[in-house]
Design a protein around this motif. Structure first.
Motif, PDB file in Angstrom:
ATOM      1  N   GLU A  52       0.840  -1.193   0.000  1.00  0.00           N
ATOM      2  CA  GLU A  52       0.000   0.000   0.000  1.00  0.00           C
ATOM      3  C   GLU A  52       0.883   1.254   0.000  1.00  0.00           C
ATOM      4  O   GLU A  52       2.047   1.213   0.374  1.00  0.00           O
ATOM      5  CB  GLU A  52      -0.954   0.015   1.190  1.00  0.00           C
ATOM      6  CG  GLU A  52      -0.291   0.229   2.531  1.00  0.00           C
ATOM      7  CD  GLU A  52      -1.298   0.317   3.670  1.00  0.00           C
ATOM      8  OE1 GLU A  52      -1.687   1.446   3.998  1.00  0.00           O
ATOM      9  OE2 GLU A  52      -1.673  -0.725   4.225  1.00  0.00           O
ATOM     10  N   PHE A  53       0.315   2.369  -0.432  1.00  0.00           N
ATOM     11  CA  PHE A  53       1.061   3.619  -0.470  1.00  0.00           C
ATOM     12  C   PHE A  53       1.258   4.133   0.954  1.00  0.00           C
ATOM     13  O   PHE A  53       0.307   4.188   1.733  1.00  0.00           O
ATOM     14  CB  PHE A  53       0.316   4.685  -1.263  1.00  0.00           C
ATOM     15  CG  PHE A  53       0.118   4.379  -2.730  1.00  0.00           C
ATOM     16  CD1 PHE A  53       0.585   3.204  -3.290  1.00  0.00           C
ATOM     17  CD2 PHE A  53      -0.542   5.280  -3.553  1.00  0.00           C
ATOM     18  CE1 PHE A  53       0.401   2.930  -4.641  1.00  0.00           C
ATOM     19  CE2 PHE A  53      -0.728   5.023  -4.896  1.00  0.00           C
ATOM     20  CZ  PHE A  53      -0.259   3.846  -5.447  1.00  0.00           C
ATOM     21  N   ARG A  54       2.485   4.529   1.271  1.00  0.00           N
ATOM     22  CA  ARG A  54       2.793   5.105   2.582  1.00  0.00           C
ATOM     23  C   ARG A  54       3.794   6.244   2.402  1.00  0.00           C
ATOM     24  O   ARG A  54       4.914   6.009   1.933  1.00  0.00           O
ATOM     25  CB  ARG A  54       3.418   4.059   3.507  1.00  0.00           C
ATOM     26  CG  ARG A  54       2.456   2.996   4.012  1.00  0.00           C
ATOM     27  CD  ARG A  54       1.549   3.540   5.113  1.00  0.00           C
ATOM     28  NE  ARG A  54       0.686   2.497   5.632  1.00  0.00           N
ATOM     29  CZ  ARG A  54       0.973   1.741   6.689  1.00  0.00           C
ATOM     30  NH1 ARG A  54       2.133   1.894   7.324  1.00  0.00           N
ATOM     31  NH2 ARG A  54       0.127   0.823   7.104  1.00  0.00           N
ATOM     32  N   GLY A  55       3.445   7.458   2.771  1.00  0.00           N
ATOM     33  CA  GLY A  55       4.391   8.569   2.710  1.00  0.00           C
ATOM     34  C   GLY A  55       5.005   8.697   1.340  1.00  0.00           C
ATOM     35  O   GLY A  55       4.331   9.060   0.368  1.00  0.00           O
ATOM     36  N   ASN A  56       6.279   8.355   1.206  1.00  0.00           N
ATOM     37  CA  ASN A  56       6.951   8.392  -0.097  1.00  0.00           C
ATOM     38  C   ASN A  56       7.476   7.010  -0.487  1.00  0.00           C
ATOM     39  O   ASN A  56       8.499   6.883  -1.152  1.00  0.00           O
ATOM     40  CB  ASN A  56       8.099   9.407  -0.071  1.00  0.00           C
ATOM     41  CG  ASN A  56       9.217   8.989   0.865  1.00  0.00           C
ATOM     42  OD1 ASN A  56       9.044   8.095   1.693  1.00  0.00           O
ATOM     43  ND2 ASN A  56      10.371   9.619   0.732  1.00  0.00           N
ATOM     44  N   HIS A  57       6.755   5.943  -0.088  1.00  0.00           N
ATOM     45  CA  HIS A  57       7.225   4.594  -0.365  1.00  0.00           C
ATOM     46  C   HIS A  57       6.066   3.608  -0.291  1.00  0.00           C
ATOM     47  O   HIS A  57       4.987   3.938   0.193  1.00  0.00           O
ATOM     48  CB  HIS A  57       8.304   4.190   0.649  1.00  0.00           C
ATOM     49  CG  HIS A  57       7.814   4.205   2.076  1.00  0.00           C
ATOM     50  ND1 HIS A  57       7.805   5.336   2.852  1.00  0.00           N
ATOM     51  CD2 HIS A  57       7.296   3.224   2.862  1.00  0.00           C
ATOM     52  CE1 HIS A  57       7.311   5.058   4.039  1.00  0.00           C
ATOM     53  NE2 HIS A  57       6.984   3.790   4.076  1.00  0.00           N
ATOM     54  N   SER A 242     -11.819  -1.300   8.773  1.00  0.00           N
ATOM     55  CA  SER A 242     -12.169  -0.342   7.727  1.00  0.00           C
ATOM     56  C   SER A 242     -10.945   0.342   7.140  1.00  0.00           C
ATOM     57  O   SER A 242     -11.076   1.199   6.259  1.00  0.00           O
ATOM     58  CB  SER A 242     -13.121   0.725   8.297  1.00  0.00           C
ATOM     59  OG  SER A 242     -12.497   1.425   9.370  1.00  0.00           O
ATOM     60  N   ASN A 243      -9.764  -0.030   7.596  1.00  0.00           N
ATOM     61  CA  ASN A 243      -8.540   0.625   7.133  1.00  0.00           C
ATOM     62  C   ASN A 243      -8.341   0.439   5.628  1.00  0.00           C
ATOM     63  O   ASN A 243      -8.572  -0.640   5.086  1.00  0.00           O
ATOM     64  CB  ASN A 243      -7.321   0.062   7.867  1.00  0.00           C
ATOM     65  CG  ASN A 243      -7.444   0.201   9.366  1.00  0.00           C
ATOM     66  OD1 ASN A 243      -8.181  -0.540  10.014  1.00  0.00           O
ATOM     67  ND2 ASN A 243      -6.728   1.152   9.933  1.00  0.00           N
ATOM     68  N   VAL A 244      -7.884   1.509   4.979  1.00  0.00           N
ATOM     69  CA  VAL A 244      -7.591   1.449   3.550  1.00  0.00           C
ATOM     70  C   VAL A 244      -6.247   0.756   3.352  1.00  0.00           C
ATOM     71  O   VAL A 244      -5.235   1.141   3.929  1.00  0.00           O
ATOM     72  CB  VAL A 244      -7.555   2.852   2.932  1.00  0.00           C
ATOM     73  CG1 VAL A 244      -7.065   2.792   1.487  1.00  0.00           C
ATOM     74  CG2 VAL A 244      -8.938   3.491   2.997  1.00  0.00           C
ATOM     75  N   CYS A 245      -6.234  -0.276   2.530  1.00  0.00           N
ATOM     76  CA  CYS A 245      -5.015  -1.022   2.223  1.00  0.00           C
ATOM     77  C   CYS A 245      -4.726  -0.938   0.732  1.00  0.00           C
ATOM     78  O   CYS A 245      -5.471  -0.313  -0.031  1.00  0.00           O
ATOM     79  CB  CYS A 245      -5.171  -2.477   2.667  1.00  0.00           C
ATOM     80  SG  CYS A 245      -5.287  -2.689   4.458  1.00  0.00           S
ATOM     81  N   GLY A 246      -3.650  -1.589   0.314  1.00  0.00           N
ATOM     82  CA  GLY A 246      -3.257  -1.552  -1.086  1.00  0.00           C
ATOM     83  C   GLY A 246      -3.717  -2.778  -1.846  1.00  0.00           C
ATOM     84  O   GLY A 246      -4.006  -3.831  -1.268  1.00  0.00           O
ATOM     85  N   ILE A 247      -3.753  -2.664  -3.165  1.00  0.00           N
ATOM     86  CA  ILE A 247      -4.117  -3.791  -4.016  1.00  0.00           C
ATOM     87  C   ILE A 247      -2.884  -4.666  -4.246  1.00  0.00           C
ATOM     88  O   ILE A 247      -1.748  -4.252  -3.983  1.00  0.00           O
ATOM     89  CB  ILE A 247      -4.697  -3.319  -5.359  1.00  0.00           C
ATOM     90  CG1 ILE A 247      -3.652  -2.488  -6.132  1.00  0.00           C
ATOM     91  CG2 ILE A 247      -5.958  -2.494  -5.122  1.00  0.00           C
ATOM     92  CD1 ILE A 247      -4.090  -2.113  -7.532  1.00  0.00           C
ATOM     93  N   TYR A 248      -3.110  -5.877  -4.745  1.00  0.00           N
ATOM     94  CA  TYR A 248      -2.013  -6.799  -5.027  1.00  0.00           C
ATOM     95  C   TYR A 248      -1.636  -6.800  -6.503  1.00  0.00           C
ATOM     96  O   TYR A 248      -0.457  -6.753  -6.861  1.00  0.00           O
ATOM     97  CB  TYR A 248      -2.401  -8.209  -4.576  1.00  0.00           C
ATOM     98  CG  TYR A 248      -1.532  -9.302  -5.159  1.00  0.00           C
ATOM     99  CD1 TYR A 248      -0.159  -9.306  -4.923  1.00  0.00           C
ATOM    100  CD2 TYR A 248      -2.077 -10.300  -5.952  1.00  0.00           C
ATOM    101  CE1 TYR A 248       0.650 -10.301  -5.465  1.00  0.00           C
ATOM    102  CE2 TYR A 248      -1.288 -11.303  -6.499  1.00  0.00           C
ATOM    103  CZ  TYR A 248       0.083 -11.293  -6.251  1.00  0.00           C
ATOM    104  OH  TYR A 248       0.876 -12.265  -6.795  1.00  0.00           O
ATOM    105  N   LYS A 249      -2.635  -6.836  -7.383  1.00  0.00           N
ATOM    106  CA  LYS A 249      -2.363  -7.002  -8.804  1.00  0.00           C
ATOM    107  C   LYS A 249      -3.330  -6.175  -9.632  1.00  0.00           C
ATOM    108  O   LYS A 249      -4.504  -6.041  -9.284  1.00  0.00           O
ATOM    109  CB  LYS A 249      -2.484  -8.482  -9.184  1.00  0.00           C
ATOM    110  CG  LYS A 249      -2.232  -8.783 -10.658  1.00  0.00           C
ATOM    111  CD  LYS A 249      -2.415 -10.268 -10.947  1.00  0.00           C
ATOM    112  CE  LYS A 249      -2.237 -10.560 -12.428  1.00  0.00           C
ATOM    113  NZ  LYS A 249      -2.435 -11.995 -12.730  1.00  0.00           N
ATOM    114  N   LEU A 250      -2.823  -5.603 -10.730  1.00  0.00           N
ATOM    115  CA  LEU A 250      -3.645  -4.813 -11.647  1.00  0.00           C
ATOM    116  C   LEU A 250      -3.310  -5.221 -13.075  1.00  0.00           C
ATOM    117  O   LEU A 250      -2.136  -5.349 -13.432  1.00  0.00           O
ATOM    118  CB  LEU A 250      -3.370  -3.316 -11.465  1.00  0.00           C
ATOM    119  CG  LEU A 250      -4.291  -2.347 -12.212  1.00  0.00           C
ATOM    120  CD1 LEU A 250      -5.654  -2.284 -11.513  1.00  0.00           C
ATOM    121  CD2 LEU A 250      -3.678  -0.952 -12.263  1.00  0.00           C
ATOM    122  N   GLU A 251      -4.358  -5.438 -13.884  1.00  0.00           N
ATOM    123  CA  GLU A 251      -4.156  -5.759 -15.303  1.00  0.00           C
ATOM    124  C   GLU A 251      -5.080  -4.880 -16.133  1.00  0.00           C
ATOM    125  O   GLU A 251      -6.254  -4.708 -15.803  1.00  0.00           O
ATOM    126  CB  GLU A 251      -4.458  -7.226 -15.567  1.00  0.00           C
ATOM    127  CG  GLU A 251      -4.197  -7.654 -17.000  1.00  0.00           C
ATOM    128  CD  GLU A 251      -4.459  -9.128 -17.205  1.00  0.00           C
ATOM    129  OE1 GLU A 251      -3.536  -9.930 -16.960  1.00  0.00           O
ATOM    130  OE2 GLU A 251      -5.603  -9.472 -17.608  1.00  0.00           O
TER     131      GLU A 251
END
Length: 565
Positions: A52-57, A242-251
């Protein structure tokens, strides 16, 4: 209990196939590996996931919720030896690194306490080095068996609340997604995919980020024909939080053909900040929205892409371009969305002219390329962007708004390396200056400490925008935390310490002029001496001195006599 012998056996299946992780692009990652146990003995609920996106990483581990409190036993996920103990006021706070037989490492961060053996070694180390911060390995090896308690969960460092940050790293110290193990983490919720973002690209190859068009799922939008960059809003949430997390894969498919794809199985600390080039940076910077680019920018070094488009996407006049987006989480839940763009004949190309910084004179601009050093000078001020600072072609700018104010642009573009700005010392005064970065509302968004050399000031930053020079003349604030005296009933000493501008850089404490350890917690603005250290005289009156220094070198001190119980 930690093993005292140097011989320990590790189940060979735990890390089998580690070298292939970066190649694993299956739709379901979770439970593809076995052999680890959970690092906590409570129901596993995530507040943050890998990638997931965090700060600048990108986030490089899993954040396990600990029911809003500290003190749960943290367990060794497999047999291993301690290779690193790191203590610092920010970052991971109290962290432990456990190396396993095949060279893989598990990391446990934001701990409140370590195991008794580690705590004993750590205290001796801190007093020997006269430092709260430690980054070292015990001289005598400390071993843990799978299931041993390596420490207790906490909220140390830059943690935003009680939780355990957990990582798995391969033998090269590259983080790998822990969700591939069969940990009891449940998720039946598919990723949330939102609008498509269409970013026009002019004939010079510059993005016109002031003319972004957003397309709702299932809709068709009419857009000027020409080259574009495409992005999509995508995030995930897991069961139980309910926390926003990141995705694993995008096509992504364009007109039925695969255009781009990526999956986050492994990351690399050396290029992890290139998340800013994977994200649509203006959206992340302004609202922390996770908007993913379909095509990485030229300077993006991330090794997460299975399919990179060979060139920018062309929207042809009089034709409809169909976009299909599929998004997976690590548990295999998938969301599919479609969008369409109809190309409209455009008699006059919209040329990108915005500098994305305050329109003040005097001002200079220059074309900036990723593989070229870039320099600008205006009225005695100069700014240098090193080679490979920019991720794509940009219009770099420097605006001088006064002796103490300047704008470095474009503010809505990410940097891989910091720029350095040099100017004359205002009114010949060269001491105690900081550069305050301001957001669009004029409020403080960050502070950089200026360095002085002869009659020049310099500061560096990885974030472009408006900067204002301020002279920090106020030392840190230091006072007993709860009353006129820092002494507590149990003999602990607690001070409140904070700095309003440049920030506190270090603290130190003394009892009868002998250095004693103060545990410094910047987010709680406290520093504490533990009476259990036994570096005082019970029942005696002694002189306590506490010193705090800020980033520009200003010092505050509290001194007084206290009677220890």
């Amino acid at each position: 209990m930690p093993l005292k012998t140097c011989l320990f056996v590790l189940i060979s299946l735990v890390f089998a196939g580690f070298s292939s992780f970066s190649q694993n692009a299956s739709d379901t990652l979770h439970s593809s590996m076995t052999g680890l146990i959970a690092p906590l003995g409570i129901p596993l609920v995530l507040s943050g996931n890998f990638g997931e996106f965090r700060g600048n990483h990108f986030h490089t581990g899993l954040d396990f919720k600990t029911q809003g409190r500290e003190g749960f036993p943290v367990l060794a996920v497999a047999n291993g030896v301690v290779t690193r103990v790191k203590v610092r006021p920010g970052g991971y706070g109290n962290a432990l690194y456990l190396k396993h037989q095949d060279g893989a490492t598990s990391v446990y961060a934001h701990l409140s306490l370590y195991s008794r053996e580690i705590e004993s070694w750590l205290l001796r180390r801190q007093y020997a080095s006269r430092s709260f911060g430690v980054d070292a390995c015990p001289v005598t090896p400390v071993y843990f068996t799978q299931g041993d308690t390596i420490g207790w969960s906490g909220n140390s460092g830059s943690s935003g609340g009680p939780h355990l940050h957990f990582e798995m790293r391969d033998k090269h110290q590259k983080p790998v997604n822990p969700l591939q193990w069969d940990l009891a983490i449940f998720d039946s919720r598919a990723p949330e995919v939102g609008r498509l973002w269409v970013v026009p690209v002019d004939s010079r190859g510059l993005e016109n980020r002031d003319a972004v068009v957003k397309v709702n799922k299932g809709d068709t939008v009419t857009h000027s024909a020409g080259f574009v960059h495409l992005c999509v809003e995508a995030k995930d949430r897991l069961d139980g939080a309910s926390n926003v997390c990141g995705i694993y894969k995008l096509e992504v498919e364009i007109d039925g053909a695969v255009f781009s794809s990526y999956s986050i199985d492994t990351l690399d600390f050396s290029v992890n900040k290139d998340m800013n080039a994977h994200a649509y940076y203006p959206a992340w910077k302004s609202s922390k929205s996770q908007v993913h680019r379909f095509a990485p920018l030229p300077g993006n070094r991330l090794d997460i892409y299975q399919k990179r488009p060979a060139e920018n996407l062309m929207i042809s006049a009089g034709e409809t371009t169909s976009i299909q987006v599929k998004c997976w989480d690590a548990h295999g839940n998938v969301t599919s969305c479609s969008y369409s763009i109809y190309g409209q004949i455009n008699s006059k190309e919209s040329v990108t002219t915005a500098i994305h910084s305050a329109d003040h004179n005097p001002k200079k601009t220059v074309a900036a390329l990723p593989n070229r050093l870039t320099e600008l000078s205006v009225d005695g001020m100069s700014v240098v962007w090193p080679k490979y600072s920019f991720y794509s072609k940009e219009t770099a700018s420097l605006s001088v708004m006064g002796v103490k104010e300047m704008a470095v642009g474009p503010a809505d573009a990410p940097l891989a390396k910091p720029f350095t700005l040099t100017l004359d010392c205002p009114a010949g005064e060269c001491d105690y200056w900081v550069a305050e970065r301001r957001n669009e509302k004029g409020k403080r968004a960050g502070v950089e400490v200026c360095e002085c050399e002869s009659t020049k000031l310099t500061f560096s930053s990885s974030k472009m925008g408006i900067y204002h020079l301020i002279q920090d003349t106020v030392p840190p604030r230091v006072l007993p935390k709860h009353s006129a005296s820092p002494i507590m009933e149990n003999g602990d000493l607690i001070f409140h310490v904070e700095d309003a501008l440049s920030g506190v850089s270090q603290v130190s404490g003394f009892i009868d002029d002998q250095w004693v350890l103060f545990h410094w917690d910047p987010k709680r603005k406290t520093a504490m001496y533990h009476a259990s250290d036994l570096h005082h005289i019970s029942g005696g009156t002694q002189t306590v001195r506490f010193v705090a220094q800020d980033e520009v070198g200003l010092i505050s001190e509290w001194s007084g006599n206290v009677t220890f119980p």
